[in-house]
Motif scaffolding. Sequence first.
Motif, PDB file in Angstrom:
ATOM      1  N   ILE A 113      35.245  35.043  46.550  1.00  0.00           N
ATOM      2  CA  ILE A 113      34.784  36.434  46.594  1.00  0.00           C
ATOM      3  C   ILE A 113      33.614  36.634  45.637  1.00  0.00           C
ATOM      4  CG2 ILE A 113      35.435  38.804  46.014  1.00  0.00           C
ATOM      5  CD1 ILE A 113      38.271  38.118  46.990  1.00  0.00           C
ATOM      6  N   LEU A 114      33.732  36.116  44.433  1.00  0.00           N
ATOM      7  CA  LEU A 114      32.660  36.263  43.446  1.00  0.00           C
ATOM      8  C   LEU A 114      31.413  35.511  43.873  1.00  0.00           C
ATOM      9  CD1 LEU A 114      34.785  35.868  40.189  1.00  0.00           C
ATOM     10  CD2 LEU A 114      33.754  37.980  41.054  1.00  0.00           C
ATOM     11  N   ALA A 115      31.575  34.364  44.518  1.00  0.00           N
ATOM     12  CA  ALA A 115      30.423  33.601  44.995  1.00  0.00           C
ATOM     13  C   ALA A 115      29.646  34.386  46.044  1.00  0.00           C
ATOM     14  CB  ALA A 115      30.875  32.260  45.560  1.00  0.00           C
ATOM     15  N   GLN A 116      30.351  35.150  46.865  1.00  0.00           N
ATOM     16  CA  GLN A 116      29.674  36.014  47.849  1.00  0.00           C
ATOM     17  C   GLN A 116      28.965  37.170  47.169  1.00  0.00           C
ATOM     18  OE1 GLN A 116      31.528  37.137  51.679  1.00  0.00           O
ATOM     19  NE2 GLN A 116      33.330  36.110  50.864  1.00  0.00           N
ATOM     20  N   ALA A 117      29.625  37.754  46.174  1.00  0.00           N
ATOM     21  CA  ALA A 117      29.048  38.915  45.497  1.00  0.00           C
ATOM     22  C   ALA A 117      27.815  38.541  44.694  1.00  0.00           C
ATOM     23  CB  ALA A 117      30.093  39.561  44.588  1.00  0.00           C
ATOM     24  N   PHE A 118      27.807  37.320  44.138  1.00  0.00           N
ATOM     25  CA  PHE A 118      26.701  36.877  43.287  1.00  0.00           C
ATOM     26  C   PHE A 118      26.243  35.492  43.729  1.00  0.00           C
ATOM     27  CE2 PHE A 118      29.642  39.535  40.861  1.00  0.00           C
ATOM     28  CZ  PHE A 118      28.816  40.612  40.573  1.00  0.00           C
ATOM     29  N   PRO A 119      25.588  35.400  44.886  1.00  0.00           N
ATOM     30  CA  PRO A 119      25.219  34.092  45.431  1.00  0.00           C
ATOM     31  C   PRO A 119      24.236  33.315  44.566  1.00  0.00           C
ATOM     32  CG  PRO A 119      24.190  35.872  46.671  1.00  0.00           C
ATOM     33  CD  PRO A 119      25.198  36.506  45.770  1.00  0.00           C
ATOM     34  N   SER A 120      23.470  34.010  43.714  1.00  0.00           N
ATOM     35  CA  SER A 120      22.501  33.307  42.869  1.00  0.00           C
ATOM     36  C   SER A 120      23.123  32.787  41.587  1.00  0.00           C
ATOM     37  CB  SER A 120      21.334  34.235  42.515  1.00  0.00           C
ATOM     38  OG  SER A 120      21.795  35.334  41.752  1.00  0.00           O
ATOM     39  N   ALA A 121      24.383  33.160  41.334  1.00  0.00           N
ATOM     40  CA  ALA A 121      25.035  32.740  40.095  1.00  0.00           C
ATOM     41  C   ALA A 121      25.730  31.400  40.288  1.00  0.00           C
ATOM     42  CB  ALA A 121      26.046  33.783  39.657  1.00  0.00           C
ATOM     43  N   ALA A 122      26.088  30.793  39.184  1.00  0.00           N
ATOM     44  CA  ALA A 122      26.779  29.508  39.231  1.00  0.00           C
ATOM     45  C   ALA A 122      28.277  29.721  39.410  1.00  0.00           C
ATOM     46  CB  ALA A 122      26.499  28.733  37.959  1.00  0.00           C
ATOM     47  N   THR A 136      31.286  29.023  41.915  1.00  0.00           N
ATOM     48  CA  THR A 136      31.654  28.171  43.033  1.00  0.00           C
ATOM     49  C   THR A 136      33.112  28.388  43.366  1.00  0.00           C
ATOM     50  OG1 THR A 136      32.369  26.314  41.661  1.00  0.00           O
ATOM     51  CG2 THR A 136      30.008  26.472  42.155  1.00  0.00           C
ATOM     52  N   ALA A 137      33.596  27.593  44.268  1.00  0.00           N
ATOM     53  CA  ALA A 137      34.996  27.731  44.683  1.00  0.00           C
ATOM     54  C   ALA A 137      35.967  27.462  43.535  1.00  0.00           C
ATOM     55  CB  ALA A 137      35.293  26.785  45.837  1.00  0.00           C
ATOM     56  N   THR A 138      35.485  26.840  42.492  1.00  0.00           N
ATOM     57  CA  THR A 138      36.361  26.555  41.344  1.00  0.00           C
ATOM     58  C   THR A 138      35.872  27.188  40.043  1.00  0.00           C
ATOM     59  OG1 THR A 138      35.155  24.487  40.932  1.00  0.00           O
ATOM     60  CG2 THR A 138      37.123  24.371  42.323  1.00  0.00           C
ATOM     61  N   GLY A 139      34.753  27.914  40.072  1.00  0.00           N
ATOM     62  CA  GLY A 139      34.231  28.556  38.860  1.00  0.00           C
ATOM     63  C   GLY A 139      32.748  28.288  38.722  1.00  0.00           C
ATOM     64  N   PRO A 140      32.056  28.502  37.581  1.00  0.00           N
ATOM     65  CA  PRO A 140      32.751  28.939  36.364  1.00  0.00           C
ATOM     66  C   PRO A 140      32.814  30.456  36.241  1.00  0.00           C
ATOM     67  CG  PRO A 140      30.504  28.405  35.860  1.00  0.00           C
ATOM     68  CD  PRO A 140      30.660  28.158  37.324  1.00  0.00           C
ATOM     69  N   PHE A 141      33.951  30.974  35.937  1.00  0.00           N
ATOM     70  CA  PHE A 141      34.141  32.359  35.545  1.00  0.00           C
ATOM     71  C   PHE A 141      35.436  32.402  34.762  1.00  0.00           C
ATOM     72  CE2 PHE A 141      36.411  31.970  39.520  1.00  0.00           C
ATOM     73  CZ  PHE A 141      37.594  32.656  39.302  1.00  0.00           C
ATOM     74  N   GLU A 142      35.618  33.458  34.037  1.00  0.00           N
ATOM     75  CA  GLU A 142      36.812  33.580  33.197  1.00  0.00           C
ATOM     76  C   GLU A 142      37.555  34.850  33.558  1.00  0.00           C
ATOM     77  OE1 GLU A 142      38.085  34.049  28.475  1.00  0.00           O
ATOM     78  OE2 GLU A 142      35.976  33.757  29.047  1.00  0.00           O
ATOM     79  N   THR A 143      38.810  34.714  33.936  1.00  0.00           N
ATOM     80  CA  THR A 143      39.642  35.878  34.213  1.00  0.00           C
ATOM     81  C   THR A 143      40.180  36.422  32.899  1.00  0.00           C
ATOM     82  OG1 THR A 143      40.290  34.977  36.362  1.00  0.00           O
ATOM     83  CG2 THR A 143      41.646  36.746  35.453  1.00  0.00           C
ATOM     84  N   LEU A 144      39.748  37.633  32.553  1.00  0.00           N
ATOM     85  CA  LEU A 144      40.112  38.229  31.271  1.00  0.00           C
ATOM     86  C   LEU A 144      41.471  38.919  31.311  1.00  0.00           C
ATOM     87  CD1 LEU A 144      36.621  39.734  30.366  1.00  0.00           C
ATOM     88  CD2 LEU A 144      37.602  37.563  29.603  1.00  0.00           C
ATOM     89  N   SER A 145      41.786  39.512  32.447  1.00  0.00           N
ATOM     90  CA  SER A 145      43.078  40.195  32.575  1.00  0.00           C
ATOM     91  C   SER A 145      43.397  40.394  34.047  1.00  0.00           C
ATOM     92  CB  SER A 145      43.067  41.545  31.849  1.00  0.00           C
ATOM     93  OG  SER A 145      42.085  42.412  32.390  1.00  0.00           O
ATOM     94  N   ASN A 146      44.678  40.542  34.336  1.00  0.00           N
ATOM     95  CA  ASN A 146      45.159  40.783  35.695  1.00  0.00           C
ATOM     96  C   ASN A 146      46.104  41.975  35.692  1.00  0.00           C
ATOM     97  OD1 ASN A 146      44.045  38.336  37.121  1.00  0.00           O
ATOM     98  ND2 ASN A 146      45.323  37.282  35.621  1.00  0.00           N
ATOM     99  N   ILE A 185      24.780  41.472  34.455  1.00  0.00           N
ATOM    100  CA  ILE A 185      26.162  41.825  34.745  1.00  0.00           C
ATOM    101  C   ILE A 185      27.055  40.807  34.067  1.00  0.00           C
ATOM    102  CG2 ILE A 185      27.864  42.176  36.557  1.00  0.00           C
ATOM    103  CD1 ILE A 185      25.462  42.779  38.428  1.00  0.00           C
ATOM    104  N   ASN A 186      27.785  41.233  33.077  1.00  0.00           N
ATOM    105  CA  ASN A 186      28.626  40.323  32.311  1.00  0.00           C
ATOM    106  C   ASN A 186      30.069  40.286  32.806  1.00  0.00           C
ATOM    107  OD1 ASN A 186      26.506  39.658  30.464  1.00  0.00           O
ATOM    108  ND2 ASN A 186      26.840  41.646  29.481  1.00  0.00           N
ATOM    109  N   GLU A 187      30.555  41.461  33.226  1.00  0.00           N
ATOM    110  CA  GLU A 187      31.930  41.549  33.685  1.00  0.00           C
ATOM    111  C   GLU A 187      32.005  42.375  34.965  1.00  0.00           C
ATOM    112  OE1 GLU A 187      34.529  43.157  30.772  1.00  0.00           O
ATOM    113  OE2 GLU A 187      34.016  41.679  29.231  1.00  0.00           O
TER     114      GLU A 187
END
Length: 450
Positions: free
Chosen positions: A37-46, A48-58, A82-84
């Motif tokens: 989902i995040l890869a679709q929202a931010f296609p120019s960002a790094a 991928t299907a495995t990251g990198p991103f950090e889940t801060l809370s759920n 956009i940081n978060e």
Amino acid sequence: HRQVNCTLHLCFCHPPFLTLTSLSHTQSMHCGNLASILAQAFPSAAVTATGPFETLSNVVQANAEGHRVKLPPSASSNDDAINEVFVKQTVVSRYAHKSWPDLRRTLMYIRTEIRFYKEVLPVLAKKKGFRVVTPAIHLSEYNLDGLIAEEEKPTDPCSPDFEPSILDCHGGFIVMESIDDDEHYFQDSPLTIPQCKECLTAVAKLHAAAWEDRNLLQLAQDRLSRGSYHLDTRNPKELAGLGDAWNNFRSNFESHDDNAAKLFEECGNLGERVAELARYVCQEVSPDAGDQYATLSHGDFKAMNVFLPKDSNRDVLLLDFASTGVGIGMSDVAMHIHHAVRANDLDDNDGEQELIDHYIETINECLRGAASGKEYPRDVAMRHYHFAVVDYFRFFLGRFWKSATPETFEKKKASKNTSLINRDVDAAMSFLRRVNAYVAIVEAEYAKSR
């Protein structure tokens, strides 16, 4: 008259811009895969299907999940990096245990919220005299094909007719800007009287912006919901079980103290009384788009659907428009007051009436400020409030109090997202006293109408 700033802020988060993308219903929902989902929202960002991103809370709730996510530095190519983000998602397969009426309502929630941001909010933003500030919505999508038809409304009668296999990869999500609630905003429950007034001012601005706007309200009626507890969106078992629900609640709480025992005696068979009134009450609090006093109701105006500012330079933020639709403003007022304010604050010095008066004064000031020539007469507003309280009680009794005990209250007493009347016995008894009085008022009117 009091001078009220009627600038309207409808926010899930604070940035004052809107960038909305909605994908085709035929595209993949990624089966709840957050990285995809995040890869679709931010296609120019790094991302991928495995990251990198950090889940801060759920956050896991009854009808959706939320994820606060920290993005890699390359998530935005402009100056406003956009940081978060906050990702709200409903994956149908995770709710397959629900009965069809309850599952269908869950699906309607995510559809309604996406449609609100896409279709209704842009119209509100153009309203003269009301500047609408919204979050940045980076990506939104829902795919309910084979489950709910696009033209199907939440209040339409329905029965399940689908292959269980299609539950996989169906649902919806919204990727939105995240609120820094530690620095600028806070959420709380219970609320003080002044805090509740801030919330009521914010929702009054929403109501005033849509007040008797037939074109806007027709759009909302065709595309959105009817509130989180409209009779026709609820499981029919709730209404059918009101008598038993009341008997259960009474047996579990009438021994709380002598005053409680006396109150339950005065209420009599309150569950059956409200069940008899339910359809009449629902009709009276459910105007059509072209009716007098019709407006856009938030539909789930509880304390934790509001962010209060920490300083006077910022505005109250409203969030969660999953139940928004055509209704009366007093439905939001009745829910909010009893969801969020302590019993002694409502009972002492007539705090309930103080809050109602504040709402009526605020919405009329906003209507005058917009030179609309419209008003909300006090006698009409009070009638609406009485009906709205009874309607909220019908929902609450059938949904929550049917299994309530002093032990469940104790277990939930620190849960800010739980209505105060479902975790504080004094608040529940205070609510019952008002309900009993307002039911008598409605019963008298109902008897004359028959």
